[in-house]
Design a protein around this motif. Structure first.
Motif, PDB file in Angstrom:
ATOM      1  N   GLY A   1       0.660  -1.183   0.203  1.00  0.00           N
ATOM      2  CA  GLY A   1      -0.215   0.058   0.148  1.00  0.00           C
ATOM      3  C   GLY A   1       0.698   1.447   0.084  1.00  0.00           C
ATOM      4  N   ILE A   2       1.818   0.937  -1.057  1.00  0.00           N
ATOM      5  CA  ILE A   2       2.965   2.287  -0.762  1.00  0.00           C
ATOM      6  C   ILE A   2       3.080   2.703  -2.451  1.00  0.00           C
ATOM      7  CG2 ILE A   2       4.216   1.627   0.760  1.00  0.00           C
ATOM      8  CD1 ILE A   2       5.444   0.760  -0.820  1.00  0.00           C
ATOM      9  N   ASP A   3       3.485   4.230  -2.408  1.00  0.00           N
ATOM     10  CA  ASP A   3       3.631   4.931  -3.616  1.00  0.00           C
ATOM     11  C   ASP A   3       4.766   4.741  -3.845  1.00  0.00           C
ATOM     12  OD1 ASP A   3       1.222   6.329  -3.229  1.00  0.00           O
ATOM     13  OD2 ASP A   3       1.575   8.023  -1.958  1.00  0.00           O
ATOM     14  N   ALA A   4       5.819   3.987  -3.625  1.00  0.00           N
ATOM     15  CA  ALA A   4       7.340   4.256  -4.261  1.00  0.00           C
ATOM     16  C   ALA A   4       7.539   2.538  -3.415  1.00  0.00           C
ATOM     17  CB  ALA A   4       7.628   5.747  -4.103  1.00  0.00           C
ATOM     18  N   VAL A   5       8.894   2.756  -4.096  1.00  0.00           N
ATOM     19  CA  VAL A   5       9.687   1.585  -3.238  1.00  0.00           C
ATOM     20  C   VAL A   5      11.345   2.534  -4.032  1.00  0.00           C
ATOM     21  CG1 VAL A   5      10.693  -1.005  -3.783  1.00  0.00           C
ATOM     22  CG2 VAL A   5       7.776   0.125  -4.132  1.00  0.00           C
ATOM     23  N   MET A   6      12.242   1.793  -3.067  1.00  0.00           N
ATOM     24  CA  MET A   6      13.340   2.168  -2.669  1.00  0.00           C
ATOM     25  C   MET A   6      14.242   1.112  -2.276  1.00  0.00           C
ATOM     26  SD  MET A   6      15.527   4.851  -2.180  1.00  0.00           S
ATOM     27  CE  MET A   6      15.355   5.597  -1.361  1.00  0.00           C
ATOM     28  N   TYR A   7      15.266   1.108  -3.966  1.00  0.00           N
ATOM     29  CA  TYR A   7      16.455   0.073  -4.140  1.00  0.00           C
ATOM     30  C   TYR A   7      17.072   0.642  -3.425  1.00  0.00           C
ATOM     31  CZ  TYR A   7      12.275  -2.643  -6.294  1.00  0.00           C
ATOM     32  OH  TYR A   7      11.408  -3.026  -6.639  1.00  0.00           O
ATOM     33  N   CYS A   8      17.982   0.110  -2.349  1.00  0.00           N
ATOM     34  CA  CYS A   8      19.168   0.016  -2.295  1.00  0.00           C
ATOM     35  C   CYS A   8      20.809  -1.387  -2.342  1.00  0.00           C
ATOM     36  CB  CYS A   8      19.640   0.385  -0.719  1.00  0.00           C
ATOM     37  SG  CYS A   8      18.296   1.618  -0.413  1.00  0.00           S
TER      38      CYS A   8
END
Length: 188
Positions: free
Chosen positions: A56-63
């Protein structure tokens, strides 16, 4: 993603990024919640859109920890850490923001054991340095109050508190604001 193979450095990076993203105004989703929702073995290599639906999020952070190594030579050790950061839209899968950061730290010592100890102490500060440099370029998150609104809120709250003392936690730091005869002062 940990391409460097250093599990400890990967965990440090993960924990520090979560905290710094929260300070920057992004929602803090605990790792156990993320892992519980993404634990289905059929759901490896999920697209950003799939992750967005599940969490249920708007963006995904990939590290991606691309490099994390230490080399030793006589009286010195060199630690190299490199991280790739990428924020992707869950609507389109497109990259919203991207940066790659790298740092090199040198340690000096008289024995191999001393060098190993010295070099092991640079990992966390080096990772923090990389995160700080990277996140300076990331726009503030939706939960961070703009400076003008925050300052106005501080003034409003100070005028409502009878004794004039107010310790709001804003922008990741605690500020003690006191009302005095000439107005309001920031003693933090």
């Amino acid at each position: 993603n940990n391409k460097a193979g250093d599990e400890k450095a990967g965990q440090v990076l993960r924990n520090k990024v979560l905290y710094e993203m929260y300070v920057k105004g992004y929602p803090k989703i605990p790792f156990d919640v993320i892992e519980a929702k993404l634990s289905n073995p059929d759901e490896k290599n999920l697209s950003p859109q799939d992750v967005g639906k599940l969490l249920g999020i708007d963006a995904v952070m990939y590290c991606t920890l691309k490099e994390c190594r230490t080399s030793f030579s006589y009286f010195r050790a060199k630690t190299v850490i490199s991280v790739d950061f990428e924020l992707k839209s869950v609507k389109t899968g497109e990259t919203i923001w991207h940066t790659q950061q790298r740092t090199i730290k040198r340690s000096f010592g008289f024995s191999r054991k001393n060098l190993e100890m010295e070099s092991s102490q640079v990992y966390e500060p080096a990772i923090q340095e990389i995160i700080n440099k990277a996140l300076k370029t990331l726009p503030d998150g939706p939960d961070l109050l703009p400076d003008l609104l925050r300052d106005g809120l501080e003034l409003l709250l100070c005028s409502l508190i009878p004794d004039g003392n107010l310790p709001p936690i804003l922008n990741g730091k605690t500020i003690q604001i006191k009302r005095n005869a000439s107005g309001i002062s920031d003693n933090g």
